[in-house]
Design a protein around this motif. Structure first.
Motif, PDB file in Angstrom:
ATOM      1  N   ILE A   1     -50.913 -25.304  32.237  1.00 57.83           N
ATOM      2  CA  ILE A   1     -49.928 -26.315  32.949  1.00 57.83           C
ATOM      3  C   ILE A   1     -48.696 -25.920  32.837  1.00 57.83           C
ATOM      4  O   ILE A   1     -48.084 -26.091  33.924  1.00 57.83           O
ATOM      5  N   GLN A   2     -48.275 -25.311  31.834  1.00 58.51           N
ATOM      6  CA  GLN A   2     -46.807 -24.804  31.926  1.00 58.51           C
ATOM      7  C   GLN A   2     -46.748 -23.508  32.825  1.00 58.51           C
ATOM      8  O   GLN A   2     -45.648 -23.454  33.581  1.00 58.51           O
ATOM      9  N   GLU A   3     -47.571 -22.821  32.769  1.00 59.67           N
ATOM     10  CA  GLU A   3     -47.675 -21.592  33.734  1.00 59.67           C
ATOM     11  C   GLU A   3     -47.573 -22.073  35.253  1.00 59.67           C
ATOM     12  O   GLU A   3     -47.056 -21.325  36.170  1.00 59.67           O
ATOM     13  N   ALA A   4     -48.393 -23.380  35.500  1.00 59.29           N
ATOM     14  CA  ALA A   4     -48.238 -23.724  36.865  1.00 59.29           C
ATOM     15  C   ALA A   4     -47.263 -24.647  37.177  1.00 59.29           C
ATOM     16  O   ALA A   4     -46.869 -25.177  38.461  1.00 59.29           O
ATOM     17  N   ASN A   5     -46.425 -24.725  36.076  1.00 57.71           N
ATOM     18  CA  ASN A   5     -45.140 -25.387  36.302  1.00 57.71           C
ATOM     19  C   ASN A   5     -45.426 -26.916  36.750  1.00 57.71           C
ATOM     20  O   ASN A   5     -44.621 -27.543  37.641  1.00 57.71           O
ATOM     21  N   SER A   6     -46.465 -27.334  36.239  1.00 61.01           N
ATOM     22  CA  SER A   6     -46.814 -28.877  36.546  1.00 61.01           C
ATOM     23  C   SER A   6     -46.789 -29.715  35.306  1.00 61.01           C
ATOM     24  O   SER A   6     -47.652 -29.437  34.142  1.00 61.01           O
ATOM     25  N   ASP A   7     -46.161 -30.722  35.483  1.00 60.02           N
ATOM     26  CA  ASP A   7     -45.715 -31.646  34.279  1.00 60.02           C
ATOM     27  C   ASP A   7     -46.781 -32.833  34.096  1.00 60.02           C
ATOM     28  O   ASP A   7     -46.351 -33.724  34.584  1.00 60.02           O
TER      29      ASP A   7
END
Length: 371
Positions: A320-326
């Motif tokens: 989820i961090q790699e996807a920049n999705s919080d």
């Protein structure tokens, strides 16, 4: 533009008409049950709808035929107008309980799609939204022998929600999250195999109102729901834990209770943000392969399950961090605890730099039929 009939004959069904029912009104309506939207040519939107055409067979009997319409427009409004002109009779969109968005269109921005649909007074707010691998049209155009494709899609999504492998979402909840900058969205992600079999593949991860291009599979999705304390039912989770000989064995467990605590720390000098998650779960073991029941050491098994769950959680967080999705809503927590720091930050750039440290501790409270 063209109209296709998929040749699906649902069969003849009987409607018991009373004095207040209008047979002609039923025949004149095209009952839309599913909508699919894709990226078209040169920024246009390619759309398709599934609808039921009712044919009066006489004697209070009607035959429903599932049909497909497709068109392309420069905007959602133009697309709707074109489809309207192609529709037989009056359109009833109140039963459109499926809205699929192809992944390429979802990567552009879903706000211009969801907002007008939500604000349309005829829209069904409980409609299920989903992102498709490839084109939504490729799924919507699948020919079914028994029931309309929309029915199968709805059943698949609801089963995933009931089993806590995907979040419970709909048109209303997605729209609400779009206007809330404190937390990113996740939307069910579906695909089809070469044999046209539908598959619930997990959840699509969003950065703002744009699909990031990354998704979690069903196991990863379940772990994310655990981290968010959003498991809606006692969920069976299977994990593999290492044996002394280096091999692995699978353990199935039911998560009964979750207790979650979070904390945010900011280093005074480096301004490094650390977001820690302490999660304690009570589980019931459903299946544990062993030679003898006496071989089970509960204390040791608690430790092994905790280590593996923490490892799995870290892998999901990396995705989820790699996807920049919080999707965890960490930005909202920081803005509350450190408002001055939050005002100075560009969260879209800083999110991937923070440290997210999950720790899961499992406690076996019941071993079912193992003892």
């Amino acid at each position: 533009m063209k109209r296709l009939s998929v040749g699906l004959n649902i069969g003849v069904f009987v409607i018991l008409l009373t004095g207040c029912w209008d047979q002609q009104a039923l025949v004149d309506k095209a009952l839309i049950d599913a909508i699919g939207l894709d990226q078209g040519k040169e920024d246009e939107i390619f759309g398709a709808v599934r609808f039921l055409r009712l044919k009066n067979k006489g004697g209070g009997q009607f035959e429903a035929k599932d049909e497909l319409l497709e068109a392309e427009g420069s905007s959602l409004i133009e697309l709707s107008q074109k489809l309207n002109m192609m529709m037989p009779g009056k359109i009833d969109a109140n039963k459109a309980y499926i809205l699929m968005i192809g992944e390429e269109l979802a990567k552009q921005n879903i706000y211009p799609i969801i907002d007008p649909v939500f604000r349309n007074k005829g829209s069904f707010l409980g409609a299920k939204i989903m992102v498709t691998k490839g084109q939504a049209y490729n799924i919507l155009s699948i020919e079914q022998e028994v029931s309309p494709i929309a029915f199968d899609l709805l059943e698949m999504i609801e089963s995933g929600e009931d089993g806590s492998v995907i979040p419970d979402t709909n048109l209303f909840s997605i729209w609400s999250k779009m206007i809330d900058p404190g937390k990113d969205m996740m939307i069910p992600y579906i695909e089809k195999d070469p044999k046209d079999q539908l598959k619930l593949a997990g959840i699509a991860l969003f950065n703002g109102t744009k699909y990031s291009g990354s998704h979690l599979n069903l196991n990863e999705s379940t772990m994310l729901l655990l981290l968010m304390d959003e498991l809606t039912t006692a969920n069976i989770i299977s994990i593999k834990i290492p044996k002394n000989n280096g091999k692995e064995k699978s353990v199935s467990k039911v998560v009964d209770k979750i207790k979650k605590q979070t904390d945010i720390k900011v280093d005074d000098q480096s301004k490094q943000i650390t977001y820690s998650m302490d999660i304690r779960i009570k589980v019931r073991i459903q299946n544990y392969p062993q030679k003898s029941i006496k071989e089970i050491d509960i204390k040791d098994l608690n430790k092994k399950i905790s280590i593996q769950l923490t490892k799995d959680a870290k892998e999901v967080i990396d995705i989820i961090q790699e996807a920049n999705s919080d999707v965890l809503g960490i930005g909202r927590d920081i803005s509350t605890k450190y408002p001055d720091l939050w005002k100075e930050m560009n969260w879209n750039e800083e999110y991937q730099k923070i440290k997210i440290e999950p720790k899961i501790k499992a406690e076996i409270v019941n071993t079912g039929t193992l003892f």
